[in-house]
Scaffold this motif. Structure first.
Motif, PDB file in Angstrom:
ATOM      1  N   PHE A 142      -3.791  -3.822  -4.225  1.00 54.78           N
ATOM      2  CA  PHE A 142      -3.207  -2.820  -5.234  1.00 54.78           C
ATOM      3  C   PHE A 142      -3.746  -1.705  -5.443  1.00 54.78           C
ATOM      4  CE2 PHE A 142      -1.102  -6.718  -7.939  1.00 54.78           C
ATOM      5  CZ  PHE A 142      -0.614  -7.065  -6.879  1.00 54.78           C
ATOM      6  N   GLY A 143      -2.761  -0.564  -5.500  1.00 58.64           N
ATOM      7  CA  GLY A 143      -3.544   0.975  -5.780  1.00 58.64           C
ATOM      8  C   GLY A 143      -3.047   1.458  -7.129  1.00 58.64           C
ATOM      9  N   PRO A 144      -4.171   2.247  -7.457  1.00 62.47           N
ATOM     10  CA  PRO A 144      -3.878   2.687  -8.929  1.00 62.47           C
ATOM     11  C   PRO A 144      -2.352   3.119  -9.215  1.00 62.47           C
ATOM     12  CG  PRO A 144      -5.694   3.773  -7.838  1.00 62.47           C
ATOM     13  CD  PRO A 144      -4.817   2.998  -6.781  1.00 62.47           C
ATOM     14  N   GLY A 145      -1.831   2.990 -10.400  1.00 60.56           N
ATOM     15  CA  GLY A 145      -0.661   3.308 -10.827  1.00 60.56           C
ATOM     16  C   GLY A 145       0.631   2.227 -10.392  1.00 60.56           C
ATOM     17  N   LEU A 146       0.199   1.223  -9.550  1.00 62.00           N
ATOM     18  CA  LEU A 146       1.131   0.376  -9.199  1.00 62.00           C
ATOM     19  C   LEU A 146       1.966  -0.313 -10.124  1.00 62.00           C
ATOM     20  CD1 LEU A 146       2.840  -0.821  -6.547  1.00 62.00           C
ATOM     21  CD2 LEU A 146       0.970  -2.366  -6.716  1.00 62.00           C
ATOM     22  N   HIS A 147       3.136  -0.596 -10.217  1.00 66.33           N
ATOM     23  CA  HIS A 147       3.896  -1.602 -11.091  1.00 66.33           C
ATOM     24  C   HIS A 147       4.253  -2.857 -10.227  1.00 66.33           C
ATOM     25  CE1 HIS A 147       6.299  -3.934 -14.062  1.00 66.33           C
ATOM     26  NE2 HIS A 147       7.328  -3.547 -13.239  1.00 66.33           N
ATOM     27  N   VAL A 148       4.190  -3.721 -10.418  1.00 66.62           N
ATOM     28  CA  VAL A 148       4.698  -5.110  -9.715  1.00 66.62           C
ATOM     29  C   VAL A 148       5.587  -5.831 -10.658  1.00 66.62           C
ATOM     30  CG1 VAL A 148       3.881  -7.260  -8.517  1.00 66.62           C
ATOM     31  CG2 VAL A 148       2.457  -5.149  -8.586  1.00 66.62           C
ATOM     32  N   ASN A 149       6.886  -6.212 -10.176  1.00 71.21           N
ATOM     33  CA  ASN A 149       7.668  -7.391 -10.654  1.00 71.21           C
ATOM     34  C   ASN A 149       7.663  -8.615  -9.671  1.00 71.21           C
ATOM     35  OD1 ASN A 149       9.080  -5.706 -12.690  1.00 71.21           O
ATOM     36  ND2 ASN A 149      10.011  -4.430 -10.805  1.00 71.21           N
ATOM     37  N   ALA A 150       6.936  -9.383 -10.207  1.00 72.88           N
ATOM     38  CA  ALA A 150       6.764 -10.790  -9.434  1.00 72.88           C
ATOM     39  C   ALA A 150       7.613 -12.001  -9.732  1.00 72.88           C
ATOM     40  CB  ALA A 150       5.207 -11.483  -9.869  1.00 72.88           C
ATOM     41  N   SER A 162       0.832  -1.215  -0.013  1.00 79.56           N
ATOM     42  CA  SER A 162      -0.128  -0.247  -0.006  1.00 79.56           C
ATOM     43  C   SER A 162       0.869   1.182  -0.039  1.00 79.56           C
ATOM     44  CB  SER A 162      -0.901  -0.056   1.127  1.00 79.56           C
ATOM     45  OG  SER A 162      -0.089  -0.044   2.305  1.00 79.56           O
ATOM     46  N   ALA A 163       2.161   1.350   0.109  1.00 79.70           N
ATOM     47  CA  ALA A 163       3.185   2.305   0.453  1.00 79.70           C
ATOM     48  C   ALA A 163       4.111   2.562  -0.679  1.00 79.70           C
ATOM     49  CB  ALA A 163       3.596   2.168   1.646  1.00 79.70           C
ATOM     50  N   VAL A 164       3.649   1.821  -1.855  1.00 79.73           N
ATOM     51  CA  VAL A 164       5.066   2.016  -3.039  1.00 79.73           C
ATOM     52  C   VAL A 164       4.509   2.352  -4.036  1.00 79.73           C
ATOM     53  CG1 VAL A 164       6.479   0.475  -1.439  1.00 79.73           C
ATOM     54  CG2 VAL A 164       5.178  -0.568  -3.218  1.00 79.73           C
ATOM     55  N   ASP A 165       5.155   2.632  -5.126  1.00 79.39           N
ATOM     56  CA  ASP A 165       5.236   2.929  -6.700  1.00 79.39           C
ATOM     57  C   ASP A 165       5.474   1.595  -7.243  1.00 79.39           C
ATOM     58  OD1 ASP A 165       4.498   5.634  -6.016  1.00 79.39           O
ATOM     59  OD2 ASP A 165       6.566   6.082  -5.939  1.00 79.39           O
ATOM     60  N   VAL A 166       6.547   1.036  -7.107  1.00 79.12           N
ATOM     61  CA  VAL A 166       7.143  -0.151  -7.579  1.00 79.12           C
ATOM     62  C   VAL A 166       7.200  -1.341  -6.600  1.00 79.12           C
ATOM     63  CG1 VAL A 166       8.938  -1.398  -8.834  1.00 79.12           C
ATOM     64  CG2 VAL A 166       8.297   1.074  -9.231  1.00 79.12           C
ATOM     65  N   LEU A 167       6.705  -2.463  -6.819  1.00 80.61           N
ATOM     66  CA  LEU A 167       6.616  -3.645  -6.018  1.00 80.61           C
ATOM     67  C   LEU A 167       7.575  -4.742  -6.515  1.00 80.61           C
ATOM     68  CD1 LEU A 167       5.844  -4.884  -3.143  1.00 80.61           C
ATOM     69  CD2 LEU A 167       3.583  -5.782  -4.426  1.00 80.61           C
ATOM     70  N   CYS A 168       8.699  -5.249  -5.841  1.00 79.68           N
ATOM     71  CA  CYS A 168       8.990  -6.640  -6.244  1.00 79.68           C
ATOM     72  C   CYS A 168       8.770  -7.393  -5.380  1.00 79.68           C
ATOM     73  CB  CYS A 168      10.576  -6.296  -6.179  1.00 79.68           C
ATOM     74  SG  CYS A 168      11.083  -5.056  -7.376  1.00 79.68           S
ATOM     75  N   PRO A 223      -1.920   6.808 -16.322  1.00 78.55           N
ATOM     76  CA  PRO A 223      -1.030   6.933 -15.065  1.00 78.55           C
ATOM     77  C   PRO A 223      -1.669   5.862 -14.028  1.00 78.55           C
ATOM     78  CG  PRO A 223      -1.359   8.897 -16.002  1.00 78.55           C
ATOM     79  CD  PRO A 223      -2.295   8.002 -16.890  1.00 78.55           C
ATOM     80  N   ASP A 224      -2.935   5.626 -13.968  1.00 81.42           N
ATOM     81  CA  ASP A 224      -3.263   4.787 -12.981  1.00 81.42           C
ATOM     82  C   ASP A 224      -3.665   3.366 -13.369  1.00 81.42           C
ATOM     83  OD1 ASP A 224      -5.510   4.955 -14.770  1.00 81.42           O
ATOM     84  OD2 ASP A 224      -7.052   5.258 -13.583  1.00 81.42           O
ATOM     85  N   GLU A 225      -2.998   2.963 -14.348  1.00 82.84           N
ATOM     86  CA  GLU A 225      -2.992   1.475 -14.752  1.00 82.84           C
ATOM     87  C   GLU A 225      -2.202   0.881 -14.031  1.00 82.84           C
ATOM     88  OE1 GLU A 225      -2.784  -1.043 -18.953  1.00 82.84           O
ATOM     89  OE2 GLU A 225      -1.211   0.297 -18.652  1.00 82.84           O
ATOM     90  N   ILE A 226      -2.538  -0.411 -13.368  1.00 84.81           N
ATOM     91  CA  ILE A 226      -1.680  -1.431 -12.614  1.00 84.81           C
ATOM     92  C   ILE A 226      -1.228  -2.310 -13.747  1.00 84.81           C
ATOM     93  CG2 ILE A 226      -1.875  -3.247 -10.971  1.00 84.81           C
ATOM     94  CD1 ILE A 226      -4.279  -1.905  -9.718  1.00 84.81           C
ATOM     95  N   THR A 227       0.269  -2.411 -13.489  1.00 86.49           N
ATOM     96  CA  THR A 227       0.956  -3.271 -14.406  1.00 86.49           C
ATOM     97  C   THR A 227       1.663  -4.414 -13.728  1.00 86.49           C
ATOM     98  OG1 THR A 227       2.854  -1.923 -14.417  1.00 86.49           O
ATOM     99  CG2 THR A 227       1.455  -1.719 -16.480  1.00 86.49           C
ATOM    100  N   LEU A 228       2.098  -5.551 -14.407  1.00 86.30           N
ATOM    101  CA  LEU A 228       2.632  -6.617 -13.346  1.00 86.30           C
ATOM    102  C   LEU A 228       3.492  -7.472 -14.447  1.00 86.30           C
ATOM    103  CD1 LEU A 228       0.856  -9.141 -10.857  1.00 86.30           C
ATOM    104  CD2 LEU A 228       2.518 -10.022 -12.569  1.00 86.30           C
ATOM    105  N   PHE A 229       4.900  -7.417 -14.115  1.00 83.28           N
ATOM    106  CA  PHE A 229       5.700  -8.152 -14.776  1.00 83.28           C
ATOM    107  C   PHE A 229       5.961  -9.608 -14.084  1.00 83.28           C
ATOM    108  CE2 PHE A 229      10.422  -9.422 -15.712  1.00 83.28           C
ATOM    109  CZ  PHE A 229      10.172 -10.057 -16.890  1.00 83.28           C
TER     110      PHE A 229
END
Length: 320
Positions: free
Chosen positions: A214-222, A193-199, A290-296
């Motif tokens: 997940f909040g708006p605009g988050l990018h995740v590297n799984a 909940s506190a970050v812009d990019v999550l690994c 800008p608010d899209e959530i993306t996940l790698f």
């Protein structure tokens, strides 16, 4: 009998920035048909151990890599690997390398490539679920592509957090990077909940990262779940809420528990998990809002090991 030494390249032999560029270039090659990345076979070598012989070829560089990865759910190192670099035209052995250092670096480099392509340009807070050596490498790599000035981290043990702090400061001194702020979260949700990019970097079997957070605009590297179809760090809702980019469609559909279990639950469709990183890099796709959530979704490819092995042996990997 001739014994072939397995060598670990000296510290600093591979520049992280060059590796990020090399991984980017080889993912583009894969999309454009200048590289081959077969799906690795799985060999069960014990009651809780599997062996994965991973192979990839770059036609443009005329190099082939063979990586033998052992994934053991037992005491001791969870994963061990050895990398063999060959001349693709002649089969001549060029190098035999210990796989550990290169695996950490190329994994973080792939996350950096995906972050650079998908995360918001103003992303400044990085979240880490897991605090092992891969976490330190990810901080260094993501800082190469985004203005990260703060890290929020969670780990199951306080000892691991302290080891992470020491290793991070040592890495910053070695790289000449300004220190980042570090906040320790009491739980995984606090990181998300506190970050812009999550690994996500833990070898979990059951999901402890949930898409509902997940909040708006988050990018995740799984990243952390091992290449087993019954292991995952993140739940199906996470994939359903995000625009998913994979390193390789074919490999993901055989090795990624996060993808396979989400498909079994009907949380996503094959079309939802069919976009490859190389397709994003060639300009056909990218962050749309800008608010899209993306996940790698990163299961790890031998082609990324090829990038590291080439640079470690003095062979430049230049873009097309």
């Amino acid at each position: 009998m001739t014994l072939i030494p397995v060598e670990a390249p000296p510290e600093g032999a591979v520049d992280l920035g060059e590796l990020i560029d090399a991984v980017r270039a080889l993912h583009v090659d894969l999309t454009l048909g200048d590289a081959e990345q077969p799906v690795p076979a799985v060999v069960e070598t014990g009651p809780s151990t599997v062996l994965l012989p991973m192979v990839a070829t770059s036609r443009r560089l005329s190099l082939t890599v063979v990586k033998v990865l052992t994934d053991a759910q037992a005491d001791g190192p969870l994963q061990q690997s050895t990398v063999l670099l060959l001349d693709a035209a002649t089969g001549t052995r060029l190098a035999v390398l210990a796989g550990g250092p290169g695996t950490r670096m190329r994994t973080a480099a792939a996350s950096a490539v995906a972050t650079d392509a998908l995360a918001r340009a103003d992303s400044s807070v990085l979240g880490l679920v897991g605090a092992g050596p891969l976490a330190v490498e990810h901080v260094a790599a993501i800082r190469r592509v985004r203005p990260i000035d703060h890290v929020v981290v969670w780990s199951r043990t306080a000892r691991r957090i302290e080891e992470f702090r020491r290793a991070l400061r040592a890495r910053e001194r070695a790289d000449g990077s300004p220190p980042v702020g570090v906040t320790v979260s009491a739980d995984v949700r606090g990181v998300v909940s506190a970050v812009d990019v999550l690994c996500t970097l833990s070898p979990a079997r059951e999901p402890h990262v949930h898409g509902a957070w997940f909040g708006p605009g988050l990018h995740v590297n799984a990243v952390g779940a091992p290449p087993r179809p019954d292991h995952r760090e993140i739940d199906g809702a996470a994939l359903a809420r995000a625009r998913v980019v994979v390193d390789s469609r074919e490999v993901q559909l055989r090795k990624s528990g996060e993808v396979l279990l989400a498909l079994d639950e009907a949380a996503v469709t094959l079309e939802d998990v069919g976009l490859e990183l190389g397709e994003v890099l060639t300009g056909a796709h990218g962050r749309r809002r800008p608010d899209e959530i993306t996940l790698f979704e990163s299961v790890g490819l031998a082609l990324q090991d090829l990038a590291y092995a080439a640079l470690a042996t003095g062979r430049p990997v230049v873009a097309r």
